[in-house]
Scaffold this active site. Structure first.
Site, mmCIF file in Angstrom:
data_model
loop_
_atom_site.group_PDB
_atom_site.id
_atom_site.type_symbol
_atom_site.label_atom_id
_atom_site.label_comp_id
_atom_site.label_asym_id
_atom_site.label_seq_id
_atom_site.Cartn_x
_atom_site.Cartn_y
_atom_site.Cartn_z
ATOM 1 C CG ASP A 8 66.793 6.669 137.909
ATOM 2 O OD1 ASP A 8 68.015 6.918 137.980
ATOM 3 O OD2 ASP A 8 66.163 6.110 138.825
ATOM 4 C CD GLU A 10 66.061 3.561 141.853
ATOM 5 O OE1 GLU A 10 66.960 3.089 142.592
ATOM 6 O OE2 GLU A 10 66.035 4.748 141.495
ATOM 7 C CG ASP A 49 71.958 -4.005 151.004
ATOM 8 O OD1 ASP A 49 71.265 -4.842 150.399
ATOM 9 O OD2 ASP A 49 73.139 -3.761 150.708
ATOM 10 C CG HIS A 147 67.553 6.502 146.543
ATOM 11 N ND1 HIS A 147 68.692 6.478 145.779
ATOM 12 C CD2 HIS A 147 67.861 7.189 147.663
ATOM 13 C CE1 HIS A 147 69.658 7.126 146.409
ATOM 14 N NE2 HIS A 147 69.188 7.574 147.551
ATOM 15 C CG ASP A 152 65.848 9.057 141.699
ATOM 16 O OD1 ASP A 152 65.420 9.817 142.584
ATOM 17 O OD2 ASP A 152 66.579 8.083 141.933
#
Length: 259
Positions: A8, A10, A49, A147, A152
């Protein structure tokens, strides 16, 4: 079921062309041991964000390695694997492929196994977020740290283990987990081959041969954030729209456009 990894990443956003990886985790499927887990300095500012979603800020990554510094070991783990498991791993692959290109690192991609698609293939569809999959197959209370790349990855590892047992897939090879992938054009199911013709496999034009779809659809695709191979096809269809294009011809055309 050996030789697989769970992965995974980010990122600073959803576009492989514009955004960068901020964290990566790789877990060995057989043992569950962490092979790689590190923050990555994207060398660009992380949007506020994104920080709210992932908890990763500019401060978090200020002393982390840039991707080019870890590209070789990451490519080695991926290249030695028989399968790469993730929850929508095509996104992770697209982001990693862009980073490998920028760092001039070669990588061999193994079979991709998607825990979301395994769920879709074996049970009626509903919301297929990783948290929901974890609640369905592992623990109804869910998991913490969503996240975050390592959280994850660990959750996806647990989901994949449970799905393989639940759906009785233990005797299948990795390639047999999702046989529909053999007709995909590229690493996602947006477009498929049928009798030598490329056919749209999503949205309002689903099941329509690509060369028969209105040009406005391809112009719309070109302005969205679809996977790179879909964007290349949209460019081709806007310019040529040959009905019996082969994969080799399309690759040659794409290469000619890029040099």
């Amino acid at each position: 079921m050996t030789g697989a990894i769970v992965l995974d990443v980010e990122t600073t956003g959803l576009s492989p062309r514009e955004h960068r990886i901020t964290e990566i985790a790789i877990v060995d499927f057989a043992s569950g041991n962490t092979l790689i887990h590190t923050y990555v300095n994207p060398q660009v500012k992380i949007p506020a964000d994104i920080t709210r979603i992932t908890g990763i800020s500019d401060e978090t990554v200020k002393d982390a390695p840039a991707f080019y510094e870890i590209a070789e070991p990451v490519a080695d783990f991926i290249g030695l694997a028989k399968a790469l498991i993730g929850h929508n791993p095509w996104f992770d692959r697209s982001m990693l492929a862009a980073e490998f290109t920028r760092s001039q690192t070669m990588v061999r991609w193994p079979t991709l196994i998607c825990t979301k698609r395994l769920w879709d293939l074996h049970e009626p569809k509903e919301q297929r977020h990783l948290q929901n999959a974890y609640k369905r197959f592992v623990d109804k209370e869910g998991f913490t740290g969503a996240h975050g790349a390592l959280a994850d990855t660990k959750a996806c590892h647990a989901v994949a283990k449970a799905q393989i047992e639940y759906f009785n897939l233990q005797e299948r090879s990795w390639e047999e987990f999702d046989p529909e992938q053999t007709v995909w054009y590229g690493p996602s199911s947006h477009v498929v081959w049928r009798d030598g013709i490329l056919v749209v496999n999503f949205g309002k034009n689903k099941d329509v041969p690509c060369h028969k779809v209105d040009a406005g659809f391809w112009r719309w695709i070109s302005k969205q954030e679809f996977p790179e191979h879909v964007m290349v096809l949209a460019d081709y269809m806007s310019a040529v729209a040959k009905p019996n294009i082969t994969g080799e011809e399309l690759a040659t055309w794409a290469y000619g456009r890029s040099v």
